[in-house]
Design an enzyme around this catalytic site. Structure first.
Site, PDB file in Angstrom:
ATOM      1  N   GLY A 248     -24.363  33.325   3.296  1.00 50.54           N
ATOM      2  CA  GLY A 248     -24.641  33.413   1.879  1.00 50.54           C
ATOM      3  C   GLY A 248     -23.355  33.370   1.072  1.00 50.54           C
ATOM      4  O   GLY A 248     -22.376  32.727   1.459  1.00 50.54           O
ATOM      5  N   ALA A 249     -23.353  34.062  -0.057  1.00 51.51           N
ATOM      6  CA  ALA A 249     -22.180  34.060  -0.937  1.00 51.51           C
ATOM      7  C   ALA A 249     -20.925  34.549  -0.210  1.00 51.51           C
ATOM      8  O   ALA A 249     -19.814  34.082  -0.482  1.00 51.51           O
ATOM      9  CB  ALA A 249     -22.449  34.925  -2.161  1.00 51.51           C
ATOM     10  N   ALA A 250     -21.101  35.472   0.734  1.00 56.71           N
ATOM     11  CA  ALA A 250     -19.956  36.004   1.486  1.00 56.71           C
ATOM     12  C   ALA A 250     -19.248  34.929   2.302  1.00 56.71           C
ATOM     13  O   ALA A 250     -18.069  35.077   2.636  1.00 56.71           O
ATOM     14  CB  ALA A 250     -20.418  37.138   2.399  1.00 56.71           C
TER      15      ALA A 250
ATOM     16  N   SER B 156     -26.558  38.291   5.476  1.00 61.16           N
ATOM     17  CA  SER B 156     -25.173  38.368   5.095  1.00 61.16           C
ATOM     18  C   SER B 156     -24.161  38.286   6.224  1.00 61.16           C
ATOM     19  O   SER B 156     -23.239  37.526   6.138  1.00 61.16           O
ATOM     20  CB  SER B 156     -24.939  39.613   4.255  1.00 61.16           C
ATOM     21  OG  SER B 156     -24.325  39.235   3.071  1.00 61.16           O
TER      22      SER B 156
ATOM     23  N   THR C 161     -21.601  44.300   2.814  1.00 61.00           N
ATOM     24  CA  THR C 161     -22.804  43.517   3.047  1.00 61.00           C
ATOM     25  C   THR C 161     -23.686  44.273   4.028  1.00 61.00           C
ATOM     26  O   THR C 161     -23.586  45.482   4.145  1.00 61.00           O
ATOM     27  CB  THR C 161     -22.423  42.095   3.519  1.00 61.00           C
ATOM     28  OG1 THR C 161     -23.598  41.295   3.576  1.00 61.00           O
ATOM     29  CG2 THR C 161     -21.712  42.098   4.859  1.00 61.00           C
ATOM     30  N   TYR C 162     -24.538  43.580   4.758  1.00 67.94           N
ATOM     31  CA  TYR C 162     -25.379  44.211   5.769  1.00 67.94           C
ATOM     32  C   TYR C 162     -25.391  43.353   7.021  1.00 67.94           C
ATOM     33  O   TYR C 162     -25.123  42.149   6.975  1.00 67.94           O
ATOM     34  CB  TYR C 162     -26.796  44.457   5.248  1.00 67.94           C
ATOM     35  CG  TYR C 162     -27.540  43.211   4.829  1.00 67.94           C
ATOM     36  CD1 TYR C 162     -28.381  42.544   5.721  1.00 67.94           C
ATOM     37  CD2 TYR C 162     -27.395  42.692   3.551  1.00 67.94           C
ATOM     38  CE1 TYR C 162     -29.057  41.401   5.333  1.00 67.94           C
ATOM     39  CE2 TYR C 162     -28.064  41.555   3.171  1.00 67.94           C
ATOM     40  CZ  TYR C 162     -28.903  40.904   4.066  1.00 67.94           C
ATOM     41  OH  TYR C 162     -29.558  39.775   3.678  1.00 67.94           O
TER      42      TYR C 162
ATOM     43  N   LYS D 149     -16.613  50.468  14.552  1.00 70.80           N
ATOM     44  CA  LYS D 149     -15.681  49.427  14.122  1.00 70.80           C
ATOM     45  C   LYS D 149     -15.629  48.332  15.169  1.00 70.80           C
ATOM     46  O   LYS D 149     -15.548  48.601  16.363  1.00 70.80           O
ATOM     47  CB  LYS D 149     -14.290  50.015  13.918  1.00 70.80           C
ATOM     48  CG  LYS D 149     -13.234  48.971  13.571  1.00 70.80           C
ATOM     49  CD  LYS D 149     -11.907  49.590  13.184  1.00 70.80           C
ATOM     50  CE  LYS D 149     -11.129  50.063  14.374  1.00 70.80           C
ATOM     51  NZ  LYS D 149      -9.703  50.320  14.077  1.00 70.80           N
TER      52      LYS D 149
END
Length: 129
Positions: free
Chosen positions: A73-75, A25, A57-58, A9
Protein backbone atom coordinates in the site's frame (compact mmCIF):
# COMPACT_ATOMS: atom_id res chain seq x y z
CA UNK A 1 1.09 2.72 36.11
CA UNK A 2 1.31 1.06 32.71
CA UNK A 3 4.47 0.96 30.62
CA UNK A 4 4.94 0.36 26.89
CA UNK A 5 7.80 -2.08 26.33
CA UNK A 6 9.32 -3.83 23.33
CA UNK A 7 7.45 -7.11 22.80
CA UNK A 8 9.19 -8.45 19.69
CA UNK A 9 11.78 -7.36 17.14
CA UNK A 10 12.86 -8.62 13.73
CA UNK A 11 16.34 -7.08 13.51
CA UNK A 12 17.72 -6.38 10.03
CA UNK A 13 15.23 -8.41 8.05
CA UNK A 14 15.32 -7.68 4.31
CA UNK A 15 12.41 -6.24 2.34
CA UNK A 16 11.55 -8.72 -0.43
CA UNK A 17 8.61 -6.85 -2.01
CA UNK A 18 7.17 -3.33 -2.15
CA UNK A 19 3.62 -3.60 -3.54
CA UNK A 20 1.76 -0.28 -3.86
CA UNK A 21 -1.44 -1.94 -5.14
CA UNK A 22 -1.59 -4.77 -2.57
CA UNK A 23 -4.13 -4.52 0.25
CA UNK A 24 -2.60 -4.74 3.68
CA UNK A 25 0.39 -3.06 5.06
CA UNK A 26 3.31 -5.38 5.87
CA UNK A 27 3.18 -9.05 4.94
CA UNK A 28 5.60 -11.14 7.01
CA UNK A 29 6.43 -14.84 6.61
CA UNK A 30 3.96 -16.64 8.93
CA UNK A 31 6.78 -18.65 10.50
CA UNK A 32 8.55 -15.42 11.49
CA UNK A 33 5.36 -13.96 12.97
CA UNK A 34 4.87 -17.11 15.03
CA UNK A 35 8.47 -17.23 16.29
CA UNK A 36 8.35 -13.53 17.22
CA UNK A 37 4.91 -13.78 18.84
CA UNK A 38 3.41 -11.14 16.58
CA UNK A 39 -0.25 -11.64 15.69
CA UNK A 40 -1.81 -10.98 12.33
CA UNK A 41 -3.27 -7.44 12.28
CA UNK A 42 -1.13 -6.42 15.26
CA UNK A 43 0.34 -2.92 15.11
CA UNK A 44 4.01 -2.89 14.17
CA UNK A 45 6.62 -0.20 13.71
CA UNK A 46 8.90 -0.52 10.70
CA UNK A 47 12.28 1.23 10.70
CA UNK A 48 14.07 1.28 7.34
CA UNK A 49 17.82 1.13 7.96
CA UNK A 50 18.60 2.03 4.32
CA UNK A 51 16.79 5.37 4.16
CA UNK A 52 15.77 6.27 7.74
CA UNK A 53 12.03 6.04 7.03
CA UNK A 54 9.90 5.06 10.03
CA UNK A 55 6.26 4.05 9.87
CA UNK A 56 3.50 2.49 11.92
CA UNK A 57 1.35 -0.14 10.25
CA UNK A 58 0.01 -3.65 10.91
CA UNK A 59 1.23 -7.15 10.16
CA UNK A 60 -0.45 -9.58 7.78
CA UNK A 61 0.57 -13.15 7.08
CA UNK A 62 2.73 -14.16 4.14
CA UNK A 63 3.31 -17.75 3.09
CA UNK A 64 5.12 -19.81 5.73
CA UNK A 65 8.75 -20.51 4.91
CA UNK A 66 8.78 -17.93 2.11
CA UNK A 67 10.98 -15.35 3.83
CA UNK A 68 8.63 -12.64 2.57
CA UNK A 69 8.76 -9.17 4.08
CA UNK A 70 6.46 -7.16 1.81
CA UNK A 71 5.77 -3.50 2.46
CA UNK A 72 2.38 -2.80 0.89
CA UNK A 73 0.00 0.00 0.00
CA UNK A 74 1.09 3.57 0.66
CA UNK A 75 3.93 2.27 2.86
CA UNK A 76 5.49 0.69 -0.24
CA UNK A 77 6.74 4.17 -1.18
CA UNK A 78 9.01 4.05 1.89
CA UNK A 79 10.88 0.82 1.10
CA UNK A 80 12.62 -0.93 -1.77
CA UNK A 81 13.32 -4.65 -2.09
CA UNK A 82 16.73 -5.27 -0.58
CA UNK A 83 16.38 -2.63 2.15
CA UNK A 84 17.32 -3.84 5.65
CA UNK A 85 14.55 -3.10 8.15
CA UNK A 86 13.83 -3.44 11.84
CA UNK A 87 10.26 -4.43 12.64
CA UNK A 88 9.06 -3.97 16.23
CA UNK A 89 5.90 -4.74 18.17
CA UNK A 90 5.21 -3.21 21.56
CA UNK A 91 3.03 -4.21 24.52
CA UNK A 92 1.47 -2.25 27.37
CA UNK A 93 2.30 -3.90 30.69
CA UNK A 94 1.76 -3.23 34.35
CA UNK A 95 4.88 -2.52 36.39
CA UNK A 96 4.72 -6.05 37.84
CA UNK A 97 4.45 -7.58 34.35
CA UNK A 98 7.26 -5.32 33.13
CA UNK A 99 9.54 -6.64 35.89
CA UNK A 100 9.21 -10.16 34.46
CA UNK A 101 9.02 -9.26 30.75
CA UNK A 102 11.51 -10.50 28.18
CA UNK A 103 11.08 -9.50 24.54
CA UNK A 104 11.55 -11.95 21.68
CA UNK A 105 14.30 -10.71 19.38
CA UNK A 106 14.92 -12.37 16.00
CA UNK A 107 18.22 -11.52 14.32
CA UNK A 108 18.86 -11.85 10.58
CA UNK A 109 21.89 -11.53 8.33
CA UNK A 110 20.95 -8.54 6.16
CA UNK A 111 23.85 -9.33 3.82
CA UNK A 112 22.24 -12.58 2.64
CA UNK A 113 18.74 -11.12 2.31
CA UNK A 114 17.12 -14.54 2.74
CA UNK A 115 15.33 -13.68 6.02
CA UNK A 116 16.48 -16.83 7.77
CA UNK A 117 16.80 -16.41 11.51
CA UNK A 118 20.45 -16.34 12.60
CA UNK A 119 19.80 -15.99 16.32
CA UNK A 120 16.98 -15.55 18.85
CA UNK A 121 17.60 -13.53 22.00
CA UNK A 122 15.51 -12.11 24.81
CA UNK A 123 17.56 -9.01 25.65
CA UNK A 124 19.26 -6.27 23.68
CA UNK A 125 23.03 -6.23 24.30
CA UNK A 126 24.33 -3.44 26.51
CA UNK A 127 25.79 -0.65 24.38
CA UNK A 128 29.47 -0.14 25.10
CA UNK A 129 31.35 3.16 24.90
Amino acid sequence: MELTLLKAKLHRATVTHAEVEYEGSCAIDSDLLEKAGIREYEQIHLYNVANGERLVTYAIRAEAGSGIISVNGAAAHRATPGDPVIICAYATLSEAEADRHEPTLLYFDADTGDNRIQQIKHAVPIQAA
